[in-house]
Design a protein around this motif. Structure first.
Motif, PDB file in Angstrom:
ATOM      1  N   GLY A 215      10.264  14.262   3.703  1.00 14.59           N
ATOM      2  CA  GLY A 215      10.318  14.111   2.261  1.00 14.59           C
ATOM      3  C   GLY A 215      11.583  14.730   1.693  1.00 14.59           C
ATOM      4  N   ILE A 216      11.768  14.515   0.401  1.00 20.61           N
ATOM      5  CA  ILE A 216      12.930  15.090  -0.282  1.00 20.61           C
ATOM      6  C   ILE A 216      12.547  15.327  -1.732  1.00 20.61           C
ATOM      7  N   SER A 217      13.102  16.386  -2.304  1.00 18.99           N
ATOM      8  CA  SER A 217      12.760  16.738  -3.682  1.00 18.99           C
ATOM      9  C   SER A 217      14.016  17.115  -4.446  1.00 18.99           C
ATOM     10  N   GLY A 218      13.934  17.003  -5.767  1.00 20.44           N
ATOM     11  CA  GLY A 218      15.065  17.318  -6.633  1.00 20.44           C
ATOM     12  C   GLY A 218      14.630  18.193  -7.793  1.00 20.44           C
ATOM     13  N   SER A 219      15.608  18.844  -8.420  1.00 23.97           N
ATOM     14  CA  SER A 219      15.317  19.711  -9.559  1.00 23.97           C
ATOM     15  C   SER A 219      16.474  19.617 -10.554  1.00 23.97           C
ATOM     16  N   SER A 220      16.601  20.633 -11.393  1.00 19.22           N
ATOM     17  CA  SER A 220      17.682  20.631 -12.385  1.00 19.22           C
ATOM     18  C   SER A 220      19.002  21.124 -11.805  1.00 19.22           C
ATOM     19  N   GLU A 221      18.987  21.524 -10.542  1.00 10.37           N
ATOM     20  CA  GLU A 221      20.205  22.050  -9.905  1.00 10.37           C
ATOM     21  C   GLU A 221      20.992  20.915  -9.240  1.00 10.37           C
ATOM     22  N   LYS A 222      22.044  21.269  -8.507  1.00 12.10           N
ATOM     23  CA  LYS A 222      22.907  20.279  -7.856  1.00 12.10           C
ATOM     24  C   LYS A 222      22.423  19.863  -6.477  1.00 12.10           C
ATOM     25  N   LYS A 223      21.342  20.442  -5.998  1.00 11.48           N
ATOM     26  CA  LYS A 223      20.929  20.177  -4.619  1.00 11.48           C
ATOM     27  C   LYS A 223      19.641  19.377  -4.538  1.00 11.48           C
ATOM     28  N   LEU A 224      19.623  18.434  -3.588  1.00  7.23           N
ATOM     29  CA  LEU A 224      18.378  17.815  -3.145  1.00  7.23           C
ATOM     30  C   LEU A 224      17.940  18.563  -1.891  1.00  7.23           C
ATOM     31  N   SER A 225      16.657  18.855  -1.809  1.00  2.86           N
ATOM     32  CA  SER A 225      16.135  19.594  -0.654  1.00  2.86           C
ATOM     33  C   SER A 225      15.280  18.654   0.191  1.00  2.86           C
ATOM     34  N   SER A 226      15.638  18.496   1.481  1.00  6.73           N
ATOM     35  CA  SER A 226      14.818  17.659   2.364  1.00  6.73           C
ATOM     36  C   SER A 226      13.935  18.561   3.231  1.00  6.73           C
ATOM     37  N   TRP A 227      12.810  18.015   3.648  1.00 12.85           N
ATOM     38  CA  TRP A 227      11.818  18.786   4.380  1.00 12.85           C
ATOM     39  C   TRP A 227      10.965  17.843   5.215  1.00 12.85           C
ATOM     40  N   MET A 228      10.211  18.406   6.140  1.00 15.15           N
ATOM     41  CA  MET A 228       9.374  17.574   7.006  1.00 15.15           C
ATOM     42  C   MET A 228       8.061  18.301   7.278  1.00 15.15           C
ATOM     43  N   LEU A 229       7.095  17.551   7.807  1.00 12.33           N
ATOM     44  CA  LEU A 229       5.843  18.150   8.255  1.00 12.33           C
ATOM     45  C   LEU A 229       5.827  18.173   9.773  1.00 12.33           C
ATOM     46  N   GLY A 247      20.877  17.924 -11.749  1.00 10.67           N
ATOM     47  CA  GLY A 247      19.768  17.247 -12.413  1.00 10.67           C
ATOM     48  C   GLY A 247      19.395  15.896 -11.849  1.00 10.67           C
ATOM     49  N   VAL A 248      18.155  15.798 -11.359  1.00  7.61           N
ATOM     50  CA  VAL A 248      17.631  14.526 -10.834  1.00  7.61           C
ATOM     51  C   VAL A 248      16.268  14.261 -11.462  1.00  7.61           C
ATOM     52  N   SER A 249      16.102  13.067 -12.006  1.00  7.16           N
ATOM     53  CA  SER A 249      14.839  12.688 -12.648  1.00  7.16           C
ATOM     54  C   SER A 249      13.841  12.122 -11.651  1.00  7.16           C
ATOM     55  N   GLN A 250      14.344  11.330 -10.704  1.00  4.87           N
ATOM     56  CA  GLN A 250      13.445  10.664  -9.767  1.00  4.87           C
ATOM     57  C   GLN A 250      14.173  10.340  -8.473  1.00  4.87           C
ATOM     58  N   LEU A 259      17.138   3.441   2.899  1.00  5.28           N
ATOM     59  CA  LEU A 259      17.903   3.930   1.752  1.00  5.28           C
ATOM     60  C   LEU A 259      17.086   4.885   0.897  1.00  5.28           C
ATOM     61  N   LEU A 260      17.795   5.835   0.283  1.00  4.87           N
ATOM     62  CA  LEU A 260      17.246   6.742  -0.716  1.00  4.87           C
ATOM     63  C   LEU A 260      18.074   6.584  -1.983  1.00  4.87           C
ATOM     64  N   ALA A 261      17.419   6.473  -3.126  1.00  6.99           N
ATOM     65  CA  ALA A 261      18.132   6.404  -4.408  1.00  6.99           C
ATOM     66  C   ALA A 261      17.706   7.573  -5.288  1.00  6.99           C
ATOM     67  N   SER A 262      18.661   8.107  -6.045  1.00  2.00           N
ATOM     68  CA  SER A 262      18.364   9.196  -6.979  1.00  2.00           C
ATOM     69  C   SER A 262      18.764   8.795  -8.393  1.00  2.00           C
ATOM     70  N   ALA A 263      17.937   9.186  -9.358  1.00  2.00           N
ATOM     71  CA  ALA A 263      18.223   8.947 -10.775  1.00  2.00           C
ATOM     72  C   ALA A 263      18.815  10.224 -11.358  1.00  2.00           C
ATOM     73  N   GLY A 264      20.073  10.172 -11.756  1.00  2.00           N
ATOM     74  CA  GLY A 264      20.781  11.382 -12.148  1.00  2.00           C
ATOM     75  C   GLY A 264      20.847  11.628 -13.645  1.00  2.00           C
ATOM     76  N   TRP A 265      20.810  12.915 -14.001  1.00  2.00           N
ATOM     77  CA  TRP A 265      21.011  13.290 -15.397  1.00  2.00           C
ATOM     78  C   TRP A 265      22.444  12.990 -15.843  1.00  2.00           C
ATOM     79  N   MET A 289      21.236   9.565 -19.531  1.00  2.00           N
ATOM     80  CA  MET A 289      20.471  10.002 -18.362  1.00  2.00           C
ATOM     81  C   MET A 289      19.666   8.857 -17.733  1.00  2.00           C
ATOM     82  N   VAL A 290      19.759   8.741 -16.407  1.00  2.00           N
ATOM     83  CA  VAL A 290      18.909   7.785 -15.688  1.00  2.00           C
ATOM     84  C   VAL A 290      17.586   8.488 -15.393  1.00  2.00           C
ATOM     85  N   GLN A 291      16.483   7.869 -15.824  1.00  2.00           N
ATOM     86  CA  GLN A 291      15.183   8.533 -15.749  1.00  2.00           C
ATOM     87  C   GLN A 291      14.260   7.958 -14.692  1.00  2.00           C
TER      88      GLN A 291
END
Length: 328
Positions: A215-229, A247-250, A259-265, A289-291
């Motif tokens: 998986g991968i997650s985003g927040s209001s910072e500049k980094k996307l964090s990827s992780w696994m189980l 900033g990433v909305s989705q 492919l992975l797409a990110s919606a950026g502030w 902003m892309v939401q």
């Protein structure tokens, strides 16, 4: 030489409000559709053949619509608004009537999540009335399944994802919280399986690849964090992707897992190869902003689209990396 920046193949205008959420329905032989939810309560059903709105539904008393989805094969649309209501709509045989609703009690922006447990039977997960609680119900009967509340104070529930492991165990739920934590819950046992601190800021969005357990997650910072189980269902933090602007909305993974797409502030959509998180494209069109971002579910890979919804009240549609391109 680098390739020229792509342009949208077309845009959809007329929503009349910021676009918060998008959902495609392009499988089967029916007309390809895109559903959008707006900041003024409108749900537009866009016909992608005519590139016009086929219907506009109003069901949340003018309150912002933050999530739309469909229940496969049932002709049912489901929408969530800031009026604390989740509405179910019958769209079969040309109808467009609201047939049921669920009161969530949540004032936040956490989008619901659904999971088909057996043919035509669905679970619905949503942030509850209390700050940290997640409620799960059976959709048609509204029978409560469980309420999930962490032991520690993690702040508001920001994003959730229900999914069913291939191992045959019961449903699991991933949740992102205000303090930057990710939790994995066992729905049947109503217990926490693991936890990881993915971000220093609130988790704004997450997406999860159920085949690869990544998986991968985003927040209001500049980094996307990827992780696994891992095999014991422990959340393991992996690589971070550093972006130019915060900033990433989705976040959204294409159905084929490439492919992975990110919606950026920062008004931009960024496209990455999902396997190695290699940056592939920056899509510049929107003026605010892309939401929301969504990949279409066309059966023919050549027809696949990427849609982006923005605060600028427009939806852009893109055709990228559709035919065996090296996405890394």
């Amino acid at each position: 030489m680098s390739r020229p920046a792509p342009c949208p193949i077309y845009t959809l205008r007329g929503a009349g409000a910021p676009l918060n959420t998008l959902h495609f329905s392009c499988h089967g032989g029916d007309t390809p559709l895109l559903y959008s939810g707006s900041g003024k309560g409108g749900i537009h059903i866009w016909n992608l053949s005519t590139r016009r709105a086929e219907k506009i539904l109003e069901g949340h008393s003018g309150n912002s619509v933050i999530w739309v989805s469909t229940l496969k094969e049932t002709g049912t649309l489901i929408s969530q608004g800031r009026d604390m209501q989740v509405c179910l709509w019958d769209l079969s045989e040309g109808r467009s009537e609201m047939v049921d609703s669920v009161w969530t009690g949540s004032v936040g922006f956490c989008q619901c999540s659904t999971l088909e447990t057996s043919a035509g039977n669905y679970l619905l997960a949503f942030a509850g009335q209390q700050t940290e609680e997640i409620k799960i119900i059976e959709l048609s009967s509204k029978t409560p399944v469980c309420t999930l509340v962490p032991d520690a104070k993690l702040g508001m529930v920001m994003c959730i994802k229900l999914w069913q492991p291939d191992s045959g165990t019961g449903p699991l739920l991933l949740a992102g919280y205000e303090d930057g934590s990710l939790l994995l819950w066992d729905v049947t046992q109503r217990s926490k399986l693991s936890q990881a601190k993915a971000h220093p800021e609130p988790v704004m969005c997450l997406t999860f690849d159920t085949k690869r357990l990544r998986g991968i997650s985003g927040s209001s910072e500049k980094k996307l964090s990827s992780w696994m189980l891992d095999r014991q269902n422990n959340l393991q933090l992996q690589d971070c992707v550093t972006m130019v602007n915060p900033g990433v909305s989705q976040l959204c993974i294409r159905g084929d897992g490439k492919l992975l797409a990110s919606a950026g502030w920062d008004h931009r959509v960024r496209v990455f190869g999902w396997k190695k998180l290699r940056p592939l494209a920056v899509l510049q069109y929107h003026t605010d902003m892309v939401q929301s971002v969504a990949f279409s579910d066309h059966q023919d890979p050549k027809q696949r689209l990427l849609a982006a919804g923005s605060k600028d009240q427009r939806i852009s549609l893109w055709s990228i990396y559709n035919e065996g391109a090296d996405t890394g």
